[in-house]
Design a protein around this motif. Sequence first.
Motif, PDB file in Angstrom:
ATOM      1  N   GLY A  14       0.784  -1.228   0.000  1.00 24.57           N
ATOM      2  CA  GLY A  14       0.000   0.000   0.000  1.00 24.57           C
ATOM      3  C   GLY A  14       0.814   1.275   0.000  1.00 24.57           C
ATOM      4  N   SER A  15       2.098   1.170  -0.280  1.00 25.06           N
ATOM      5  CA  SER A  15       2.966   2.346  -0.219  1.00 25.06           C
ATOM      6  C   SER A  15       2.778   3.245  -1.437  1.00 25.06           C
ATOM      7  CB  SER A  15       4.433   1.917  -0.131  1.00 25.06           C
ATOM      8  OG  SER A  15       4.834   1.261  -1.316  1.00 25.06           O
ATOM      9  N   ASP A  16       3.044   4.536  -1.245  1.00 21.67           N
ATOM     10  CA  ASP A  16       2.995   5.482  -2.360  1.00 21.67           C
ATOM     11  C   ASP A  16       4.043   5.128  -3.410  1.00 21.67           C
ATOM     12  OD1 ASP A  16       0.958   6.868  -1.118  1.00 21.67           O
ATOM     13  OD2 ASP A  16       2.278   8.389  -0.237  1.00 21.67           O
ATOM     14  N   ARG A  17       5.159   4.563  -2.950  1.00 17.22           N
ATOM     15  CA  ARG A  17       6.219   4.204  -3.886  1.00 17.22           C
ATOM     16  C   ARG A  17       5.741   3.121  -4.849  1.00 17.22           C
ATOM     17  NH1 ARG A  17      11.244   0.891  -3.835  1.00 17.22           N
ATOM     18  NH2 ARG A  17      12.828   2.041  -5.023  1.00 17.22           N
ATOM     19  N   ASP A  18       5.009   2.125  -4.335  1.00 21.99           N
ATOM     20  CA  ASP A  18       4.469   1.082  -5.210  1.00 21.99           C
ATOM     21  C   ASP A  18       3.527   1.678  -6.249  1.00 21.99           C
ATOM     22  OD1 ASP A  18       5.885  -0.839  -3.895  1.00 21.99           O
ATOM     23  OD2 ASP A  18       4.154  -1.931  -3.100  1.00 21.99           O
ATOM     24  N   THR A  19       2.674   2.618  -5.819  1.00 21.16           N
ATOM     25  CA  THR A  19       1.740   3.248  -6.750  1.00 21.16           C
ATOM     26  C   THR A  19       2.499   4.023  -7.829  1.00 21.16           C
ATOM     27  OG1 THR A  19       0.067   3.448  -5.012  1.00 21.16           O
ATOM     28  CG2 THR A  19      -0.210   4.840  -6.953  1.00 21.16           C
ATOM     29  N   TYR A  20       3.531   4.738  -7.418  1.00 24.91           N
ATOM     30  CA  TYR A  20       4.326   5.504  -8.375  1.00 24.91           C
ATOM     31  C   TYR A  20       5.000   4.582  -9.394  1.00 24.91           C
ATOM     32  CZ  TYR A  20       8.270   8.169 -10.224  1.00 24.91           C
ATOM     33  OH  TYR A  20       9.193   8.759 -11.052  1.00 24.91           O
ATOM     34  N   LEU A  21       5.585   3.486  -8.908  1.00 26.81           N
ATOM     35  CA  LEU A  21       6.262   2.551  -9.801  1.00 26.81           C
ATOM     36  C   LEU A  21       5.271   1.874 -10.751  1.00 26.81           C
ATOM     37  CD1 LEU A  21       8.765   0.942  -7.261  1.00 26.81           C
ATOM     38  CD2 LEU A  21       9.309   2.545  -9.120  1.00 26.81           C
ATOM     39  N   ALA A  22       4.087   1.542 -10.237  1.00 25.28           N
ATOM     40  CA  ALA A  22       3.060   0.938 -11.087  1.00 25.28           C
ATOM     41  C   ALA A  22       2.652   1.910 -12.203  1.00 25.28           C
ATOM     42  CB  ALA A  22       1.845   0.551 -10.257  1.00 25.28           C
ATOM     43  N   LYS A  23       2.513   3.161 -11.857  1.00 25.71           N
ATOM     44  CA  LYS A  23       2.175   4.175 -12.856  1.00 25.71           C
ATOM     45  C   LYS A  23       3.260   4.292 -13.918  1.00 25.71           C
ATOM     46  CE  LYS A  23       0.935   9.102 -13.106  1.00 25.71           C
ATOM     47  NZ  LYS A  23       0.698  10.325 -12.291  1.00 25.71           N
ATOM     48  N   ARG A  24       4.531   4.270 -13.491  1.00 22.45           N
ATOM     49  CA  ARG A  24       5.646   4.333 -14.434  1.00 22.45           C
ATOM     50  C   ARG A  24       5.630   3.126 -15.381  1.00 22.45           C
ATOM     51  NH1 ARG A  24       8.679   8.591 -15.603  1.00 22.45           N
ATOM     52  NH2 ARG A  24      10.309   7.101 -16.219  1.00 22.45           N
ATOM     53  N   MET A  25       5.283   1.964 -14.851  1.00 24.98           N
ATOM     54  CA  MET A  25       5.248   0.758 -15.685  1.00 24.98           C
ATOM     55  C   MET A  25       4.184   0.848 -16.773  1.00 24.98           C
ATOM     56  SD  MET A  25       5.894  -2.595 -13.309  1.00 24.98           S
ATOM     57  CE  MET A  25       4.657  -2.226 -12.069  1.00 24.98           C
ATOM     58  N   ILE A  26       3.007   1.377 -16.433  1.00 22.97           N
ATOM     59  CA  ILE A  26       1.898   1.387 -17.389  1.00 22.97           C
ATOM     60  C   ILE A  26       1.999   2.552 -18.364  1.00 22.97           C
ATOM     61  CG2 ILE A  26      -0.600   1.388 -17.659  1.00 22.97           C
ATOM     62  CD1 ILE A  26       0.654  -1.094 -16.256  1.00 22.97           C
ATOM     63  N   ARG A  27       2.234   3.748 -17.869  1.00 20.05           N
ATOM     64  CA  ARG A  27       2.240   4.915 -18.755  1.00 20.05           C
ATOM     65  C   ARG A  27       3.509   5.001 -19.607  1.00 20.05           C
ATOM     66  NH1 ARG A  27       1.442  10.531 -16.678  1.00 20.05           N
ATOM     67  NH2 ARG A  27       1.049  10.799 -18.926  1.00 20.05           N
ATOM     68  N   PHE A  28       4.652   4.685 -19.007  1.00 17.41           N
ATOM     69  CA  PHE A  28       5.939   4.873 -19.690  1.00 17.41           C
ATOM     70  C   PHE A  28       6.660   3.560 -19.982  1.00 17.41           C
ATOM     71  CE2 PHE A  28       5.037   8.670 -17.215  1.00 17.41           C
ATOM     72  CZ  PHE A  28       5.250   9.691 -18.119  1.00 17.41           C
ATOM     73  N   SER A  29       6.054   2.440 -19.620  1.00 18.14           N
ATOM     74  CA  SER A  29       6.668   1.122 -19.803  1.00 18.14           C
ATOM     75  C   SER A  29       8.086   1.101 -19.237  1.00 18.14           C
ATOM     76  CB  SER A  29       6.686   0.729 -21.285  1.00 18.14           C
ATOM     77  OG  SER A  29       6.848  -0.659 -21.433  1.00 18.14           O
ATOM     78  N   ASP A  30       8.233   1.610 -18.039  1.00 15.81           N
ATOM     79  CA  ASP A  30       9.543   1.774 -17.401  1.00 15.81           C
ATOM     80  C   ASP A  30      10.079   0.421 -16.913  1.00 15.81           C
ATOM     81  OD1 ASP A  30      11.688   2.374 -15.646  1.00 15.81           O
ATOM     82  OD2 ASP A  30      10.857   4.357 -15.245  1.00 15.81           O
ATOM     83  N   ASP A  31      11.162  -0.054 -17.513  1.00 15.79           N
ATOM     84  CA  ASP A  31      11.758  -1.345 -17.143  1.00 15.79           C
ATOM     85  C   ASP A  31      12.329  -1.315 -15.728  1.00 15.79           C
ATOM     86  OD1 ASP A  31      13.136  -2.406 -20.380  1.00 15.79           O
ATOM     87  OD2 ASP A  31      11.089  -2.291 -19.615  1.00 15.79           O
ATOM     88  N   ASN A  32      12.915  -0.204 -15.329  1.00 20.55           N
ATOM     89  CA  ASN A  32      13.508  -0.132 -13.997  1.00 20.55           C
ATOM     90  C   ASN A  32      12.435  -0.238 -12.918  1.00 20.55           C
ATOM     91  OD1 ASN A  32      15.906   0.276 -12.319  1.00 20.55           O
ATOM     92  ND2 ASN A  32      14.950   2.221 -11.754  1.00 20.55           N
ATOM     93  N   ALA A  33      11.291   0.388 -13.161  1.00 28.86           N
ATOM     94  CA  ALA A  33      10.182   0.273 -12.212  1.00 28.86           C
ATOM     95  C   ALA A  33       9.712  -1.182 -12.126  1.00 28.86           C
ATOM     96  CB  ALA A  33       9.041   1.184 -12.647  1.00 28.86           C
ATOM     97  N   ALA A  34       9.637  -1.859 -13.276  1.00 31.09           N
ATOM     98  CA  ALA A  34       9.227  -3.264 -13.283  1.00 31.09           C
ATOM     99  C   ALA A  34      10.228  -4.123 -12.522  1.00 31.09           C
ATOM    100  CB  ALA A  34       9.094  -3.753 -14.722  1.00 31.09           C
ATOM    101  N   LYS A  35      11.513  -3.837 -12.671  1.00 36.33           N
ATOM    102  CA  LYS A  35      12.538  -4.613 -11.977  1.00 36.33           C
ATOM    103  C   LYS A  35      12.372  -4.491 -10.465  1.00 36.33           C
ATOM    104  CE  LYS A  35      16.697  -4.166 -13.534  1.00 36.33           C
ATOM    105  NZ  LYS A  35      18.047  -3.606 -13.819  1.00 36.33           N
ATOM    106  N   ILE A  36      12.090  -3.285  -9.990  1.00 36.37           N
ATOM    107  CA  ILE A  36      11.942  -3.062  -8.550  1.00 36.37           C
ATOM    108  C   ILE A  36      10.716  -3.801  -8.013  1.00 36.37           C
ATOM    109  CG2 ILE A  36      11.520  -1.314  -6.787  1.00 36.37           C
ATOM    110  CD1 ILE A  36      13.091   0.650  -8.581  1.00 36.37           C
ATOM    111  N   ILE A  37       9.592  -3.679  -8.709  1.00 32.52           N
ATOM    112  CA  ILE A  37       8.367  -4.346  -8.260  1.00 32.52           C
ATOM    113  C   ILE A  37       8.511  -5.865  -8.338  1.00 32.52           C
ATOM    114  CG2 ILE A  37       5.949  -4.759  -8.854  1.00 32.52           C
ATOM    115  CD1 ILE A  37       6.353  -2.164  -7.386  1.00 32.52           C
TER     116      ILE A  37
END
Length: 310
Positions: free
Chosen positions: A159-182
């Motif tokens: 439920g962290s804000d960081r998880d929400t931010y990383l999820a947003k990066r994955m969907i909108r920008f297809s951010d590989d680094n965010a996916a790696k962290i999650i």
Amino acid sequence: MHKSSSAFSIRRVTRWVTSVAIAMAVTVGVADPEAGAQNALPQLPALPALPGFDPAQALPPAPAVPNSSDVLGNVPVPQLPAVPGITDNPAFPDPLGSIDNGQAAPQGDVMLTNVPARTSMAVIMPGRVIQTPNANEARPGLSIVKLYLADYALRKGDGSDRDTYLAKRMIRFSDDNAAKIIDRKYPQAINSVAREFGLGNTWRGSHWGLSYTSAMDTARYLNKVRLSRPNSLILNWMRQASPVAADGTQQNWGTSTLRGVTGTKWGWSDYGEPTVASASISPTYTAAAFTFGGPGTQNVDVRSANAYIH
């Protein structure tokens, strides 16, 4: 004087005859095979055997030569494992029934037999499934599996804000680094979502980038989210997808070109031959396509679905 000379000559002849006889005797003795065998050098003793050493087993057997079909690369590929224990979550309505289990599809289905096998595609709408014959084929999930990672992080994470931010990066920008962290934080995410949503051809590899899914699984997942959670952040972020991904890729191909689409998630490979994917939503249907080829190839292959979309 004459008598003395004669005696001397007889003695010389006698010595000469004797010498010749001795020489002949020696020659005959050496030439005699039996005498030679008797005078041969003694046989050297055999080397003692090494303890525990069997000469017959000294070298391993040579490997079998593969047959011609193996040499040509026609070795059977082992079946990729399916995620065990997959059942639909009753909390999510499923208008498709048991289509993924090989049972009869609903009335009104359309099989797109004119699409090359390089592309697998599925479109799900009320009462109709539009699909290619290989729609259930498990293919490299590319960045499409970021949908599953984001879903797990948002609903089952900490439920962290960081998880929400990383999820947003994955969907909108297809951010590989965010996916790696999650993926490192929740390595169970992809398989968990696959079990929950009944995605029989979806599973995680050694990390998110080596995961598999299918066009039907992806369209099925988005359809369930569309029906049960129409205000999902995932759907909203698909509608707000950036024209340019985190790595600079233009996000503008495939199912996003279909009639009535309002949001899309794209995927592509940075290695080897071009491979692309796209998954889209609209107010009335969901769609997904995977292509062994580039964006232009997928644009051509998905176009035929427009004739059946309403």
